[in-house]
Design a protein around this motif. Structure first.
Motif, mmCIF file in Angstrom:
data_model
loop_
_atom_site.group_PDB
_atom_site.id
_atom_site.type_symbol
_atom_site.label_atom_id
_atom_site.label_comp_id
_atom_site.label_asym_id
_atom_site.label_seq_id
_atom_site.Cartn_x
_atom_site.Cartn_y
_atom_site.Cartn_z
ATOM 1 N N LEU A 610 0.828 -1.200 0.000
ATOM 2 C CA LEU A 610 0.000 0.000 0.000
ATOM 3 C C LEU A 610 0.863 1.250 0.000
ATOM 4 O O LEU A 610 0.637 2.188 -0.787
ATOM 5 N N ASN A 611 1.852 1.298 0.869
ATOM 6 C CA ASN A 611 2.736 2.460 0.929
ATOM 7 C C ASN A 611 3.522 2.625 -0.364
ATOM 8 O O ASN A 611 3.730 3.751 -0.834
ATOM 9 N N ALA A 612 3.951 1.503 -0.940
ATOM 10 C CA ALA A 612 4.710 1.562 -2.191
ATOM 11 C C ALA A 612 3.838 2.088 -3.331
ATOM 12 O O ALA A 612 4.257 2.950 -4.112
ATOM 13 N N TRP A 613 2.607 1.578 -3.450
ATOM 14 C CA TRP A 613 1.713 2.059 -4.504
ATOM 15 C C TRP A 613 1.361 3.528 -4.286
ATOM 16 O O TRP A 613 1.197 4.290 -5.258
ATOM 17 N N ALA A 614 1.240 3.949 -3.034
ATOM 18 C CA ALA A 614 0.970 5.355 -2.770
ATOM 19 C C ALA A 614 2.083 6.231 -3.324
ATOM 20 O O ALA A 614 1.830 7.288 -3.911
ATOM 21 N N VAL A 657 -2.332 5.205 4.206
ATOM 22 C CA VAL A 657 -3.395 6.178 3.969
ATOM 23 C C VAL A 657 -2.829 7.598 4.037
ATOM 24 O O VAL A 657 -3.141 8.462 3.200
ATOM 25 N N ALA A 658 -1.972 7.839 5.015
ATOM 26 C CA ALA A 658 -1.366 9.165 5.137
ATOM 27 C C ALA A 658 -0.549 9.505 3.890
ATOM 28 O O ALA A 658 -0.585 10.649 3.402
ATOM 29 N N GLU A 659 0.179 8.528 3.358
ATOM 30 C CA GLU A 659 0.965 8.763 2.144
ATOM 31 C C GLU A 659 0.075 9.034 0.934
ATOM 32 O O GLU A 659 0.476 9.743 0.009
ATOM 33 N N MET A 660 -1.133 8.464 0.915
ATOM 34 C CA MET A 660 -2.070 8.755 -0.164
ATOM 35 C C MET A 660 -2.528 10.210 -0.113
ATOM 36 O O MET A 660 -2.871 10.804 -1.142
ATOM 37 N N PRO A 671 0.311 17.726 -1.525
ATOM 38 C CA PRO A 671 -0.976 17.330 -0.932
ATOM 39 C C PRO A 671 -1.791 16.521 -1.937
ATOM 40 O O PRO A 671 -1.734 16.756 -3.144
ATOM 41 N N LEU A 672 -2.541 15.560 -1.448
ATOM 42 C CA LEU A 672 -3.419 14.707 -2.266
ATOM 43 C C LEU A 672 -2.686 14.113 -3.472
ATOM 44 O O LEU A 672 -3.174 14.177 -4.594
ATOM 45 N N PRO A 673 -1.527 13.492 -3.262
ATOM 46 C CA PRO A 673 -0.747 12.984 -4.394
ATOM 47 C C PRO A 673 -1.258 11.668 -4.950
ATOM 48 O O PRO A 673 -0.831 11.243 -6.025
ATOM 49 N N GLY A 686 -4.037 18.033 10.274
ATOM 50 C CA GLY A 686 -2.971 17.641 11.172
ATOM 51 C C GLY A 686 -1.910 16.716 10.641
ATOM 52 O O GLY A 686 -0.995 16.358 11.391
ATOM 53 N N LEU A 687 -1.974 16.288 9.373
ATOM 54 C CA LEU A 687 -0.891 15.462 8.849
ATOM 55 C C LEU A 687 0.357 16.324 8.686
ATOM 56 O O LEU A 687 0.277 17.524 8.395
ATOM 57 N N VAL A 688 1.520 15.697 8.862
ATOM 58 C CA VAL A 688 2.771 16.453 8.918
ATOM 59 C C VAL A 688 3.652 16.129 7.717
ATOM 60 O O VAL A 688 3.843 14.963 7.361
ATOM 61 N N ALA A 689 4.187 17.165 7.114
ATOM 62 C CA ALA A 689 5.153 17.020 6.026
ATOM 63 C C ALA A 689 6.553 17.278 6.561
ATOM 64 O O ALA A 689 6.739 17.907 7.611
ATOM 65 N N ARG A 690 7.532 16.801 5.828
ATOM 66 C CA ARG A 690 8.918 17.065 6.196
ATOM 67 C C ARG A 690 9.158 18.573 6.242
ATOM 68 O O ARG A 690 8.597 19.320 5.451
#
Length: 876
Positions: A610-614, A657-660, A671-673, A686-690
């Motif tokens: 899931l994370n890889a496909w995101a 989900v967060a990576e999506m 955002p929304l990639p 509240g999601l955090v970016a680098r």
């Protein structure tokens, strides 16, 4: 939005009931599982230091709390039990003979205790029992235990022989009824309001000596935890139930409440959670359940990993067994790292401190093992100079010992671990974290990994290398331990990619700190690293167009298990950053590997996929993986199942989900990639970016409508989104182009973007064919651009612009001079080769090569349902 797990009957009083239906609560010091029984309520308690070695059972069950009532489930009405994520409390409620009964439970981190309350609309009586489970007199794994009661207190004490662990638990009852002690139990009569406090501890101390000491009986200092437990109990008992609850809720919500996600369904469904999950597995999608699972992962991590405690194990802080699965250890070839993938993006950075301190405690013995590993495997690179062989970590690790790489996983496990420390800084922007934790960790790991490689004709390859748990040959359903043989080699993708990732992260640290400010010894190491990094050759593309797992493979899957649960050749895609939109040819090759690996696997393996496909940006494919994880590998209590239960799948699912919804691993924050069609409308907060940027985003019909960006530490924010330069903003910015902007931020200020131009997804080419005459054909009516990448090039070259005929002949390449060539077509209105398109790879395989490959795949992968793919197009 209220998020609840709800059930209409108690969890069965069994190991199966514990795993499938009990409700987990925890404060990281201890974990509890609430069964919700009517005649007998059971709360099972776990404490992560009460363990034997793996071969003697691993983590053990700490305690069982029973509440005995004089009626049965059949006698009650209106039964419901549940777990409310918003405040971290569990509840049970029902009516019995016209009397309303409610029980509430929570694990308070500030007061280091379990608190339970039983209230009723009329007087009730019940009995409280505390049990030491699995007492035995086995010669090596003996466990003693005794339980006594006096006044309003039950005390349990005992010892586990192997590590000489002393343990104690205390349970105190406060009631408006009469409390009577007898035979180690407490009887409550005539009560309408009763609450109890339970706390427990052992003589375990997280310190380097535990790992360095070779005498099993001397790892722990032989002290009695009685005073510690008494102190915890005294402090908690000095507060009322309301105070304890308020302190818990305040602490819990201050962290958990930072993130919100909405996908359209806001009301708690009438269906119970197990029914909702069953319907989901049958194809009836629930946005509420998808949000619930995402937030449940955050809940589980917060409940099992707090500062001053051991980190989350394979099962978090929950285990009811005498012999726990895999000993409930810390598996470092993907699993423990996956536990912390949602920590930073999910606004739970505090949870990482438990693993940080655990890692620092075992670091001295990890340095010892690093020297021994180099001396045994690459002796010409060995030095006895203290610290110069760095540190290392193998797969299996526990609260009392760690291991070195070898067997089924190479030294890339170290780079996979040090990546967490770079993320710790990268997401927080905390310079103290950089100086004290990230830089020293990455530097020491580089010292080790630089010695793990050997110069092979100008390439620095890991001299011992193994792709985690990948085998030479498969076996059938009669498998027994020891029947598998792991594939050991030189320079596999897993090790090379993580060696590169660690080196790249260290060099980023150096750039921030300033190389001239570092000690001379450090600068010497960094100079050597700068020479090595360009020669790690971390990604190779094979004959199937795949990212090779092993350098010696040609077609996908010809070595090892075809649909293996690990996707170790793609750690450079996630959690790494090596494979990205900046390396579009590698990114397309990663998609090929993901396709071949399949969308079905164990729970945590689906989470990694899931994370890889995101990261590929394919929202619908990522959503399919999320749906598979929820529908196929989730138990009724929403725990992930390998099988059996492992928490990493839950936590990896949350990070996926967060990576999506937000990515920041490339040059810009996106955002929304990876938004799927099924999530057309929604919002998150509240999601955090680098860089320490906190994002709130709303969207409608798949298009962002508003973004709020809070800058925690200041600095340059670079943003990438469709048409973002045409939006309205309450700040000055610089437009790089129509889709990318950048702006300087001040710490503590919020930046708002509104009126973002709507956009429509464009169709793109999805089919392409090619032959060895380098004739490329496709079935797409609009003009296209044609791109080419040869061998393992990370990027494409543009060779055809605005081609309209549906056919292109590449006359500029001498195919005999390359091993493979990959062609890609994209829409003609984009000059970005990372944009969506169709791609195909050609190779020089003969008919004999292909037939041998098909035969071999069928022999070694008898159980893999996807093996038929081996007979598909093979680049001939």
């Amino acid at each position: 939005m209220e998020l609840k797990l709800r059930y209409s009957s108690p969890a069965p009083d069994s190991a199966e009931g514990w795993e499938n239906y009990s409700m987990p609560i925890g404060n990281s010091h201890i974990g509890g599982n609430v069964f919700g029984g009517v005649e007998k309520e059971r709360i099972q308690i776990t404490e992560n230091s009460l363990e034997n070695p793996w071969h003697h059972g691993g983590l053990n069950n700490f305690a069982e709390i029973y509440l005995h009532f004089p009626y049965k489930f059949e006698d009650v009405s209106g039964y419901e039990r549940g777990l409310t994520l918003n405040d971290g409390t569990a509840y049970v409620q029902y009516d019995i003979n016209g009397i309303g009964v409610k029980r509430e439970y929570f694990m308070t981190y500030p007061d280091r205790a379990l608190v339970g309350r039983i209230t009723s609309t009329d007087k009730l009586g019940f009995e409280v029992e505390l049990e030491v489970p699995f007492v035995n007199d086995h010669e090596e794994r003996a466990k003693t235990g005794e339980v006594t009661s006096e006044g309003d207190l039950i005390t349990m004490r005992g010892n586990m022989r192997y590590w000489n662990i002393n343990f104690e638990g205390q349970l105190r009852v406060f009631s408006d009824g009469q409390v009577t002690p007898k035979d180690g139990k407490l009887t409550i009569c005539g009560a309408t309001d009763t609450y109890f406090i339970f706390c427990g501890a052992t003589n375990y101390e997280l310190r380097p000596e535990v790992f360095l000491e070779e005498d099993d009986k001397k790892k722990l200092r032989d002290f009695d935890p009685h005073e510690l437990v008494c102190g915890i109990m005294a402090d908690a008992s000095a507060r009322s139930f309301a105070e304890l609850r308020d302190r818990h809720v305040s602490d819990f919500t201050s962290i958990y409440g930072r993130v919100e996600l909405g996908l359209g369904e806001t009301d708690v469904p009438e269906m119970m959670t197990d029914e909702l999950l069953k319907a989901y597995s049958e194809g009836k999608r629930s946005r509420y359940l998808e949000v619930l699972y995402f937030q449940y992962g955050r809940y589980l991590l917060l409940s099992s990993s707090r500062e001053g405690c051991l980190p989350a194990t394979l099962q978090g802080v929950w285990n009811c067994h005498d012999y726990s699965p895999w000993g409930s250890g810390y598996w470092h070839n993907i699993n423990v790292q996956m536990n912390y993938w949602p920590a930073f993006i999910g606004n739970l950075a505090e949870t990482f401190s438990a693993y940080r301190d655990f890692n620092l405690a075992f670091r001295p013995v990890a340095e010892k093992f690093a020297g021994e590993y180099i001396k045994a495997n690459i002796p010409e690179n060995y030095t006895d100079e203290p610290g110069e062989c760095g540190w290392t970590i193998g797969t299996a690790s526990y609260a009392y010992f760690i291991t070195a790489p070898g067997g089924h996983s190479g030294p890339g496990t170290g780079g996979l671990t040090s990546k967490l420390f770079w993320e710790y800084y990268d997401f927080t922007g905390d310079k103290q974290v950089l100086r004290e934790y990230a830089y020293p960790t990455l530097l020491a790991m580089s010292k080790h990994l630089m010695r793990c490689v050997r110069d092979y004709d100008g390439l620095y390859l890991s001299a011992f290398s193994a792709s985690p748990e990948q085998i030479i040959s498969n076996c059938d359903n009669d498998w027994k331990p020891g029947m598998q043989q792991y594939h050991q080699t030189v320079g596999c993708a897993f090790d090379q990619q993580m060696i590169w990732e660690n080196a790249n992260d260290l060099l980023k640290c150096v750039d921030i700190l300033g190389e001239d400010t570092l000690p001379e010894k450090d600068r010497e190491t960094i100079a050597k690293l700068r020479k090595q990094i360009a020669h790690y050759d971390p990604v190779q593309v094979g004959w199937s167009g795949q990212i090779k797992e092993f350098r010696e493979e040609k077609f996908y899957g010809e070595i090892g298990e075809y649909c293996h649960r690990h996707i170790s050749q793609l750690v450079g895609l996630y959690p790494g950053t090596l494979i990205s939109n900046d390396t579009p040819a590698w990114l397309d090759a990663a998609k090929v590997s993901l396709d071949y690996r399949s969308d079905e696997s164990t729970g945590w393996a689906l989470a990694h996929r899931l994370n890889a496909w995101a990261r590929t940006g394919d929202g619908n494919r990522a959503y399919k993986l999320y749906s598979n994880l929820l529908g196929l590998r989730t138990l009724p209590n929403l725990w992930d199942t390998h099988p059996p239960f492992q928490i990493d799948g839950n936590l990896g699912g949350t990070s996926g989900v967060a990576e999506m919804l937000l990515q920041s691993h490339e040059k810009y924050i996106a955002p929304l990639p990876c938004l799927p069609d099924d999530w057309a409308d929604g919002s998150y907060k509240g999601l955090v970016a680098r860089g320490g940027f906190v994002f709130d985003v709303s969207w409608t019909n798949g298009c962002a409508t508003e973004m709020k960006i809070y800058s925690r530490v200041g600095g340059l924010c670079r943003l990438k989104y469709h048409g973002i330069a045409g939006a309205e903003m309450n700040f000055e910015f610089n437009a790089i182009d129509g889709h990318r902007i950048e702006f300087e931020t001040e710490a503590g200020r919020e930046y708002v973007i509104t009126a973002i131009p709507a956009w429509t997804k464009q169709e793109y080419p999805t089919q392409i064919k090619a032959n060895r005459n380098l004739e490329i054909t496709w079935n797409y009516s609009a003009p296209v651009n044609v791109w080419r990448a040869t061998d393992s090039s990370p990027t494409y070259d543009l060779i055809g612009i605005n081609v309209q005929e549906g056919k292109y002949v590449d006359r500029s390449l001498d195919f005999s001079k390359v091993e493979t060539v990959t062609y890609k077509i994209t829409r003609a209105d984009t000059l970005d080769s990372s944009s969506n398109g169709a791609y195909v790879t050609l190779n020089h395989s003969t008919a004999l090569d292909r037939d041998r490959y098909r035969a071999w795949i069928r022999q070694i992968n008898m159980l893999c349902e996807q093996r038929a793919q081996a007979a598909d197009y093979l680049g001939e």
